[in-house]
Design an enzyme around this catalytic site. Structure first.
Site, PDB file in Angstrom:
ATOM      1  CG  HIS A  24      42.485  42.745  40.735  1.00 41.92           C
ATOM      2  ND1 HIS A  24      43.822  43.047  40.839  1.00 41.92           N
ATOM      3  CD2 HIS A  24      42.417  41.413  40.526  1.00 41.92           C
ATOM      4  CE1 HIS A  24      44.539  41.938  40.697  1.00 41.92           C
ATOM      5  NE2 HIS A  24      43.710  40.930  40.511  1.00 41.92           N
TER       6      HIS A  24
ATOM      7  NE  ARG B  60      38.840  38.622  42.998  1.00 39.80           N
ATOM      8  CZ  ARG B  60      39.407  38.640  41.783  1.00 39.80           C
ATOM      9  NH1 ARG B  60      39.904  37.523  41.269  1.00 39.80           N
ATOM     10  NH2 ARG B  60      39.426  39.754  41.067  1.00 39.80           N
TER      11      ARG B  60
ATOM     12  CG  ASP C 158      32.537  39.066  62.447  1.00 39.52           C
ATOM     13  OD1 ASP C 158      32.074  37.917  62.522  1.00 39.52           O
ATOM     14  OD2 ASP C 158      33.427  39.495  63.208  1.00 39.52           O
TER      15      ASP C 158
ATOM     16  CD  GLU D  22      44.549  34.084  41.111  1.00 41.59           C
ATOM     17  OE1 GLU D  22      44.113  34.751  40.151  1.00 41.59           O
ATOM     18  OE2 GLU D  22      44.302  34.355  42.294  1.00 41.59           O
TER      19      GLU D  22
ATOM     20  CG  ASP E 148      46.342  36.590  38.149  1.00 42.31           C
ATOM     21  OD1 ASP E 148      47.338  37.317  38.241  1.00 42.31           O
ATOM     22  OD2 ASP E 148      45.203  36.969  38.453  1.00 42.31           O
TER      23      ASP E 148
END
Length: 257
Positions: A48, A73, A87, A152, A178
């Site tokens: 977000h 996240r 990576d 969620e 959510d």
């Protein structure tokens, strides 16, 4: 020389309860400041917040230098994004909107080199191997990766036992906001039916011996989640903390004039 030890993973697996904060400002300087606050972990939000792989890499670098345990996240479960995040040096990933055991399996395999998974081999280019300065990275990296599945939705809760059956999923994070929206209570994560679903899921996760996570800015909600077994506790978001402090400071002085 092996891959760096993921102390966050090992502390959580040992049952420690660790407190963290979301970073959504997408700015390395502010991430570096946050690393001085004393949280057990900090999460760089790519779902977000306006982050891309470059901004996440820059924040990861300053957080690592400051000794902070870091989580990234990602915006989704795309294996290409997972590969890039690993990576650049991420060792703990939170993957949103997990709704099936099959999806959890694909996520796990995307984080592992063959034969356990299908992570692409490009460590010579990667910050994760200190640009090939860690000679044993390829053979030791898997053990230090921590995968947290974010559940969620009602579909995710229904699939929770199947997700937990995958030993490669280190923990499950429940997203109250959510989930509330999916249950018809958008904007009301403390609605009794939503909260009970959250607490029940946390109990099930901990009963399965996995890391159980949640995010809330409500101290009472956090206490109840901790009592239900949550040990990966997000208690704030830098954006809201900054906005709240700025507004309160402005209001204090405007009222005094």
């Amino acid at each position: 020389m092996p891959a760096p030890v993921n102390t966050l993973k090992h502390r959580l697996q040992a049952g420690e309860t660790l407190i963290g904060c979301w970073l959504g400002m997408a700015e390395p300087y502010l991430a570096e400041i946050s690393a001085t606050a004393g949280f057990d972990w900090l999460l760089i939000d790519g779902e977000h917040a306006p982050n891309d792989i470059r901004s996440m890499a820059a924040q990861l670098a300053v957080l690592d230098a400051g000794g902070a345990s870091t989580v990234i996240r990602l915006p989704d479960d795309d294996p290409a994004r997972i590969k890039q995040a690993l990576d650049i040096g991420a060792q703990t990933l939170l993957i949103p909107m997990v709704e099936s055991a099959g999806q959890a399996e694909r996520i796990y395999r995307a984080t592992r080199y063959p034969p356990l998974g299908f992570r692409g081999v490009g460590s010579a280019l990667a910050r994760a191997s200190k640009f090939a300065a860690i000679p044993d990275y390829l053979t030791t990296a898997d053990d230090q990766i921590c995968v947290l599945a974010q559940v969620e939705s009602r579909a995710g809760l229904q699939a929770l036992d199947g997700i937990l059956a995958n030993d490669g999923i280190d923990g499950v994070f429940i997203g109250p906001s959510d989930l509330a929206a999916d249950m018809g209570h958008i904007g009301r994560p403390a609605e009794p039916a939503v909260k009970e679903a959250v607490l029940d899921a946390l109990r099930r996760i901990r009963a399965a011996g996995r890391i159980a996570g949640v995010l809330s800015m409500d101290p009472a909600y956090i206490t109840d989640c901790r009592d239900a077994g949550a040990n990966f506790l997000g208690v704030g978001i830098d954006v809201t903390l900054f906005a709240g402090a700025m507004r309160a400071h402005a209001s204090k002085f405007k009222q005094s004039t």
